[in-house]
Design an enzyme around this catalytic site. Structure first.
Site, short mmCIF file in Angstrom:
data_model
loop_
_atom_site.label_atom_id
_atom_site.label_comp_id
_atom_site.label_asym_id
_atom_site.label_seq_id
_atom_site.Cartn_x
_atom_site.Cartn_y
_atom_site.Cartn_z
N LYS A 73 0.99 -1.19 0.04
CA LYS A 73 0.30 0.19 0.50
C LYS A 73 0.70 1.27 0.13
O LYS A 73 1.85 1.42 0.62
CB LYS A 73 -1.21 0.08 1.35
CG LYS A 73 -2.00 -1.18 1.47
CD LYS A 73 -2.83 -0.66 2.26
CE LYS A 73 -4.15 -1.65 2.43
NZ LYS A 73 -4.89 -1.87 3.94
N TYR A 133 -5.47 4.99 -1.02
CA TYR A 133 -4.19 4.63 -0.40
C TYR A 133 -4.35 3.66 -2.07
O TYR A 133 -5.18 3.20 -2.35
CB TYR A 133 -4.32 3.67 0.22
CG TYR A 133 -5.22 2.94 1.21
CD1 TYR A 133 -5.35 1.81 0.41
CD2 TYR A 133 -5.94 3.62 2.45
CE1 TYR A 133 -6.47 1.57 1.71
CE2 TYR A 133 -6.94 3.23 2.33
CZ TYR A 133 -7.05 1.63 1.82
OH TYR A 133 -8.67 0.72 2.25
N ASP A 169 -12.01 -4.53 14.05
CA ASP A 169 -11.30 -4.32 14.66
C ASP A 169 -11.36 -4.36 15.24
O ASP A 169 -9.93 -5.18 16.04
CB ASP A 169 -11.18 -3.32 14.24
CG ASP A 169 -10.66 -2.76 12.76
OD1 ASP A 169 -10.29 -4.18 11.43
OD2 ASP A 169 -10.66 -1.79 12.23
#
Length: 203
Positions: A73, A133, A169
């Protein structure tokens, strides 16, 4: 060169890149990707997916990674400010579990490159923070995972303590759990090779 290497980290794997910015009272112009610059810096020149996210202040996304297809990335902030992080999760790596973090803003226009084998994430430091990104691999939900962003064995020094996580997450595994999983065989440290007088050697 329109794009220059600012610094390197974690064994030279994670790179900070800065553009040449041309500006006046009308605004500014800069190149964010250029094939010849990236080639000369040893960076990927084929990017297959661009992502763009907006987050409120305190939102923390990550730490994410993918092994098939391998995904590197190149991250930048186009509005507000964010703390961008990369963590080495390659089994057998000399920098395994080490992390690099940098505050990147729409004003400083820095970019952070983190290759395959690193888990990436960011924390939004301003409201309406936008992060964009580039990726070298298309997203594959069947071959991606995450590491808990507050894993004490990694010890990332996030600039904000009161953060907002997604359920996924918040329930992510620790680095230790990842390394104990057979899936970690997909992300293994591979020493770079140097060639001198026809002799192959690792460094």
């Amino acid at each position: 060169m329109p794009l220059k290497l600012d610094s390197s980290h974690l064994g030279g794997e994670v790179l900070v890149i800065v553009p040449t910015v041309l500006g006046d009272d009308r605004g500014f112009f800069m190149e964010t990707y250029r094939h010849d610059n990236f080639r000369d810096m040893g960076l990927p020149t084929e990017w297959v997916q661009d992502n763009h996210s907006r987050s409120s202040k305190g939102v923390l996304r990550g730490l994410h990674f993918q092994w098939s297809p391998p995904m590197s990335k190149l991250m930048r902030v186009t509005r507000g400010a964010a703390f961008l992080v990369a963590v080495d999760i390659r089994r057998g790596s000399p920098t395994l579990g080490k992390w690099f973090g940098l505050e990147v803003t729409a004003n400083n226009k820095k970019q952070v490159y983190a290759p395959f084998g690193f888990a990436r994430g960011f924390c939004a430091l301003t409201d309406e923070c936008e992060v964009q990104y580039k990726c070298t691999g298309t997203y594959n939900s069947q071959a991606e995972s995450g590491i808990y962003c507050k894993d004490p064995e990694i010890g990332i020094e996030w600039p904000l303590t009161d953060v907002i996580l997604s359920a996924k997450d918040a329930g992510a595994q620790s680095l230790k759990q990842w390394l104990a999983s057979p899936l970690s065989d997909n992300i293994v440290y591979q020493p770079k090779l140097a060639f001198a007088e026809g002799v192959k050697c690792a460094f």
